[in-house]
Scaffold this motif. Structure first.
Motif, PDB file in Angstrom:
ATOM      1  N   VAL A 159       7.505  -0.581   4.992  1.00 12.78           N
ATOM      2  CA  VAL A 159       7.507  -0.306   6.680  1.00 12.78           C
ATOM      3  C   VAL A 159       8.642   0.588   6.663  1.00 12.78           C
ATOM      4  CG1 VAL A 159       8.233  -1.659   8.581  1.00 12.78           C
ATOM      5  CG2 VAL A 159       6.755  -2.789   7.032  1.00 12.78           C
ATOM      6  N   ALA A 160       9.712   0.711   6.069  1.00 13.34           N
ATOM      7  CA  ALA A 160      10.654   1.649   6.538  1.00 13.34           C
ATOM      8  C   ALA A 160      10.219   2.942   5.984  1.00 13.34           C
ATOM      9  CB  ALA A 160      12.015   1.280   5.573  1.00 13.34           C
ATOM     10  N   ILE A 161       9.604   3.320   4.913  1.00 10.33           N
ATOM     11  CA  ILE A 161       9.064   4.524   4.292  1.00 10.33           C
ATOM     12  C   ILE A 161       8.164   5.002   5.316  1.00 10.33           C
ATOM     13  CG2 ILE A 161       7.887   5.783   2.813  1.00 10.33           C
ATOM     14  CD1 ILE A 161      10.592   5.947   1.991  1.00 10.33           C
ATOM     15  N   ALA A 162       7.410   4.342   5.793  1.00 12.88           N
ATOM     16  CA  ALA A 162       6.113   4.648   6.915  1.00 12.88           C
ATOM     17  C   ALA A 162       6.780   5.119   8.199  1.00 12.88           C
ATOM     18  CB  ALA A 162       5.403   3.467   7.111  1.00 12.88           C
ATOM     19  N   ALA A 163       8.285   4.388   8.792  1.00 13.69           N
ATOM     20  CA  ALA A 163       8.793   4.988   9.931  1.00 13.69           C
ATOM     21  C   ALA A 163       9.598   6.167   9.638  1.00 13.69           C
ATOM     22  CB  ALA A 163       9.633   3.680  10.425  1.00 13.69           C
ATOM     23  N   ILE A 164      10.147   6.292   8.528  1.00 12.82           N
ATOM     24  CA  ILE A 164      10.971   7.051   8.261  1.00 12.82           C
ATOM     25  C   ILE A 164      10.291   8.563   8.109  1.00 12.82           C
ATOM     26  CG2 ILE A 164      12.691   8.308   6.716  1.00 12.82           C
ATOM     27  CD1 ILE A 164      13.505   5.203   6.178  1.00 12.82           C
ATOM     28  N   LEU A 165       9.180   8.350   7.388  1.00 10.77           N
ATOM     29  CA  LEU A 165       8.466   9.741   6.973  1.00 10.77           C
ATOM     30  C   LEU A 165       7.802  10.043   8.520  1.00 10.77           C
ATOM     31  CD1 LEU A 165       8.004  11.206   4.536  1.00 10.77           C
ATOM     32  CD2 LEU A 165       5.755  10.011   4.495  1.00 10.77           C
ATOM     33  N   GLY A 166       7.474   9.297   9.234  1.00 10.20           N
ATOM     34  CA  GLY A 166       6.961   9.621  10.754  1.00 10.20           C
ATOM     35  C   GLY A 166       7.847  10.251  11.465  1.00 10.20           C
ATOM     36  N   ILE A 167       9.444   9.824  11.292  1.00 15.49           N
ATOM     37  CA  ILE A 167      10.466  10.385  11.991  1.00 15.49           C
ATOM     38  C   ILE A 167      10.612  11.970  11.528  1.00 15.49           C
ATOM     39  CG2 ILE A 167      12.641  10.520  12.198  1.00 15.49           C
ATOM     40  CD1 ILE A 167      12.592   7.103  12.835  1.00 15.49           C
ATOM     41  N   VAL A 168      10.742  12.016  10.121  1.00 13.85           N
ATOM     42  CA  VAL A 168      11.115  13.278   9.596  1.00 13.85           C
ATOM     43  C   VAL A 168       9.997  14.446   9.609  1.00 13.85           C
ATOM     44  CG1 VAL A 168      13.012  12.349   8.424  1.00 13.85           C
ATOM     45  CG2 VAL A 168      11.043  12.616   7.126  1.00 13.85           C
ATOM     46  N   GLY A 169       8.993  13.971   9.249  1.00 15.85           N
ATOM     47  CA  GLY A 169       7.898  14.709   9.139  1.00 15.85           C
ATOM     48  C   GLY A 169       6.687  14.769   9.948  1.00 15.85           C
ATOM     49  N   THR A 178       5.812  17.706   4.195  1.00 16.32           N
ATOM     50  CA  THR A 178       6.207  18.541   3.298  1.00 16.32           C
ATOM     51  C   THR A 178       7.030  17.841   2.087  1.00 16.32           C
ATOM     52  OG1 THR A 178       8.238  19.018   4.374  1.00 16.32           O
ATOM     53  CG2 THR A 178       6.232  20.366   4.951  1.00 16.32           C
ATOM     54  N   GLU A 179       7.174  18.422   1.079  1.00 16.11           N
ATOM     55  CA  GLU A 179       7.974  17.918   0.027  1.00 16.11           C
ATOM     56  C   GLU A 179       9.398  17.767   0.420  1.00 16.11           C
ATOM     57  OE1 GLU A 179       8.778  16.095  -3.125  1.00 16.11           O
ATOM     58  OE2 GLU A 179       7.057  16.895  -3.078  1.00 16.11           O
ATOM     59  N   GLN A 180       9.918  18.671   1.376  1.00 20.20           N
ATOM     60  CA  GLN A 180      11.111  18.398   1.890  1.00 20.20           C
ATOM     61  C   GLN A 180      11.246  17.468   2.734  1.00 20.20           C
ATOM     62  OE1 GLN A 180      12.728  21.686   4.189  1.00 20.20           O
ATOM     63  NE2 GLN A 180      14.510  21.043   4.684  1.00 20.20           N
ATOM     64  N   ASN A 181      10.645  17.063   3.437  1.00 19.91           N
ATOM     65  CA  ASN A 181      10.196  15.794   4.394  1.00 19.91           C
ATOM     66  C   ASN A 181      10.477  14.392   3.348  1.00 19.91           C
ATOM     67  OD1 ASN A 181       7.712  17.229   6.631  1.00 19.91           O
ATOM     68  ND2 ASN A 181       9.851  17.274   6.682  1.00 19.91           N
ATOM     69  N   ARG A 182       9.488  14.442   2.200  1.00 19.46           N
ATOM     70  CA  ARG A 182       9.622  13.362   1.537  1.00 19.46           C
ATOM     71  C   ARG A 182      10.918  13.020   0.686  1.00 19.46           C
ATOM     72  NH1 ARG A 182       4.042  15.080   0.682  1.00 19.46           N
ATOM     73  NH2 ARG A 182       4.608  16.829  -0.816  1.00 19.46           N
ATOM     74  N   VAL A 240       0.888  -1.187  -0.113  1.00 13.44           N
ATOM     75  CA  VAL A 240       0.017  -0.148   0.007  1.00 13.44           C
ATOM     76  C   VAL A 240       0.940   1.458  -0.043  1.00 13.44           C
ATOM     77  CG1 VAL A 240      -0.173   0.058   2.716  1.00 13.44           C
ATOM     78  CG2 VAL A 240      -2.044   0.871   1.031  1.00 13.44           C
ATOM     79  N   THR A 241       0.558   2.220  -0.780  1.00 12.40           N
ATOM     80  CA  THR A 241       0.974   3.566  -0.786  1.00 12.40           C
ATOM     81  C   THR A 241       1.136   4.142   0.591  1.00 12.40           C
ATOM     82  OG1 THR A 241       0.710   3.684  -3.151  1.00 12.40           O
ATOM     83  CG2 THR A 241       1.360   5.874  -2.006  1.00 12.40           C
ATOM     84  N   VAL A 242       2.199   4.777   1.161  1.00 10.90           N
ATOM     85  CA  VAL A 242       2.218   5.360   2.544  1.00 10.90           C
ATOM     86  C   VAL A 242       1.486   6.775   2.045  1.00 10.90           C
ATOM     87  CG1 VAL A 242       3.436   6.146   4.301  1.00 10.90           C
ATOM     88  CG2 VAL A 242       4.003   4.219   3.270  1.00 10.90           C
ATOM     89  N   PRO A 243       0.585   7.142   2.860  1.00  4.93           N
ATOM     90  CA  PRO A 243      -0.096   8.621   2.662  1.00  4.93           C
ATOM     91  C   PRO A 243       0.994   9.799   2.741  1.00  4.93           C
ATOM     92  CG  PRO A 243      -0.982   7.521   4.641  1.00  4.93           C
ATOM     93  CD  PRO A 243      -0.059   6.704   3.753  1.00  4.93           C
ATOM     94  N   ASN A 244       0.830  10.724   1.546  1.00  2.40           N
ATOM     95  CA  ASN A 244       1.638  11.793   1.751  1.00  2.40           C
ATOM     96  C   ASN A 244       3.210  11.712   1.500  1.00  2.40           C
ATOM     97  OD1 ASN A 244       0.110  13.974   1.746  1.00  2.40           O
ATOM     98  ND2 ASN A 244       0.049  14.562   4.076  1.00  2.40           N
ATOM     99  N   SER A 245       3.389  10.265   0.903  1.00  2.89           N
ATOM    100  CA  SER A 245       4.684   9.943   0.766  1.00  2.89           C
ATOM    101  C   SER A 245       5.316  10.233  -0.684  1.00  2.89           C
ATOM    102  CB  SER A 245       4.923   8.587   0.887  1.00  2.89           C
ATOM    103  OG  SER A 245       4.154   7.699  -0.044  1.00  2.89           O
ATOM    104  N   GLY A 246       4.361  10.603  -1.706  1.00  2.00           N
ATOM    105  CA  GLY A 246       4.522  10.778  -2.990  1.00  2.00           C
ATOM    106  C   GLY A 246       4.664   9.500  -3.664  1.00  2.00           C
ATOM    107  N   GLY A 247       3.976   8.372  -3.234  1.00  4.27           N
ATOM    108  CA  GLY A 247       3.781   7.136  -3.932  1.00  4.27           C
ATOM    109  C   GLY A 247       4.982   6.241  -3.527  1.00  4.27           C
ATOM    110  N   MET A 248       5.638   6.281  -2.374  1.00  2.00           N
ATOM    111  CA  MET A 248       6.614   5.283  -1.708  1.00  2.00           C
ATOM    112  C   MET A 248       5.572   4.291  -0.947  1.00  2.00           C
ATOM    113  SD  MET A 248       9.822   7.541  -0.851  1.00  2.00           S
ATOM    114  CE  MET A 248       8.899   9.051  -0.099  1.00  2.00           C
ATOM    115  N   ARG A 249       6.239   3.121  -0.798  1.00  2.00           N
ATOM    116  CA  ARG A 249       5.492   2.057   0.098  1.00  2.00           C
ATOM    117  C   ARG A 249       6.664   1.403   0.770  1.00  2.00           C
ATOM    118  NH1 ARG A 249       2.149  -1.266  -4.780  1.00  2.00           N
ATOM    119  NH2 ARG A 249       1.242   0.577  -5.785  1.00  2.00           N
TER     120      ARG A 249
END
Length: 426
Positions: A73-83, A97-101, A62-71
């Protein structure tokens, strides 16, 4: 209605019908990660995610929301950490934000985050551990998507107070064991509209909005749009299926619009509510009647999930579609016996549909489950119902629900494990 049952059922609705942004499993990972970063007090230098198989299964595709299409477990965790903004809980990624992505993409291509499967834990289990600035922090979530059960910093346990600050969980939770089909209908008849309107009106607003978005734009497999293609005057049943499927198309495709969930799932929240709204529009039902019908649909779904569990190999949209069908029956003033037969006909037909993770095919499963549930209503109106002794059907609807729940919870454990092994390439 007895005051105890009234307050209990109202409490269950308040607990279950909450707003979430995107698929709830990656969101739960992002929420735990954002909490861990806040506990650490600095930007982590390294992160480890340990989670149950059902979490991995529902995040892989599944696409992680507000990730720009990334999927993943790691992306979900990292996006939570940075943004992520942890105080938003299941809307933790709303302000990304786009910078967070860009930063999340960069970190995902390094050794910043590693992911591990952990066995012999609850089906919904997440541990995020982070290190940085000479310190370590850990956050654990179990059983429900924002239920933080452990927090540690530098090996010392920190009192878990997050839930007390942002919810009413300092009070005892609603007792799902008190739910029956009969008292759900009695509660819907008796409940004050003022008590349920603040809970249900956001469900109507948010869930219809994401369905309309899914019909307007090409998300996922476009199941909702395909259902309506070539149909100049679609029936109310077809529109109900198409709208609900389109909501899932958008949600699984990374749409940033929020939904009001049911049983921890946005897809189930959409399925249990949107068809009832579509039927209310078709039959020009008054708002009060719609709200009472949504009480029935939501609680019937929760009644079934009580026996099945939050995450399993049993596709939860079956329970949600069955709930929606009961809500439609209530909306149209069908007799109680029709509700009973509708449940039997629905779960006696399509209860074997498996969950192999959150992804674009969820939208098609929603359509299939709703088609079966609407057939269940029609059969009931023709006084046709599956009979006791036919498979898992019993002469009492409550026992039939329990039988199906046991099959989903216990009987499909091996199926769940095998699905995970196949998905992980084992």
């Amino acid at each position: 209605m007895d005051t105890e049952y009234y307050q209990n059922h109202l409490k269950i609705l308040k607990e279950e019908l909450i707003v979430a942004l995107g698929c709830t499993e990656p969101i739960a990972i992002a929420y735990a990660a954002a909490r861990a970063r806040d506990l650490l007090g600095a930007m982590p230098e390294r992160c480890v995610v340990r989670s149950s198989g059902n979490i991995i299964k529902n995040v892989m595709g599944v696409t992680v929301p507000n990730s720009g299409g990334m999927r993943g477990v790691a992306i979900a965790a990292i996006l939570g950490i940075v943004g992520g903004e942890a105080d938003r809980e299941l809307e933790v990624l709303e302000a990304v934000t786009e910078q967070n992505r860009a930063e999340a993409k960069r970190l995902s291509e390094s050794n910043f985050c590693t992911c591990e499967l952990i066995q012999n834990v609850s089906n919904l289990y997440i541990v995020i551990e982070v290190w940085g600035g000479g310190h370590q922090a850990l956050v654990e979530i179990q059983d429900t998507h924002k239920n933080i059960t452990r927090m540690e910093k530098d090996g010392e346990k920190i009192p878990v107070q997050i839930r007390l600050e942002h919810s009413d969980s300092s009070e005892p939770k609603g007792d799902r064991s008190l739910l029956t089909l009969r008292n759900i209908v009695e509660f819907a008849d008796a409940v004050s509209v003022e008590d349920v309107a603040p809970i249900l009106e956001p469900q109507i607003q948010y869930n219809m909005a994401i369905c309309e978005e899914g019909l307007k734009n090409p998300y996922g497999a476009e199941v909702g749009r395909v259902l309506l293609d070539g149909s100049h005057e679609p029936t109310v049943g077809l529109r109900a299926r198409a709208y609900a499927s389109a909501g899932s198309d958008a949600r699984m495709g990374g749409c940033a619009l929020p939904v009001v969930i049911n049983s921890g799932s946005g897809n189930q929240g959409i399925t249990v509510s949107v068809p009832v709204v579509i039927y209310a529009q078709e039959y020009h039902a008054e708002q009060e009647k719609l709200l009472r019908a949504l009480v029935v649909s939501n609680l019937v779904a929760i009644l079934q999930k009580r026996y099945i569990g939050s995450l399993s190999a049993y596709c939860g949209v079956v329970s949600a579609a069955c709930g929606a069908a009961c809500g439609i029956c209530y909306l149209l003033d069908y007799p109680y016996d029709v509700l009973c037969s509708t449940i039997t006909n629905t779960i006696g037909t399509v209860s074997g549909m498996v969950c192999d993770g959150a992804k674009s095919s969820c939208a098609a499963k929603i359509s299939t489950a709703l088609q079966t549930a609407l057939l269940g209503i029609k059969m009931s109106l023709h006084e046709r119902s599956f009979q006791p002794g036919e498979g898992l059907v019993n002469d009492d609807v409550e026992t039939t629900i329990r039988n199906i729940g046991r099959m989903g919870r216990e009987g499909m454990k091996g199926t769940d494990l095998e699905i995970l092994n196949i998905m992980l390439g084992n």
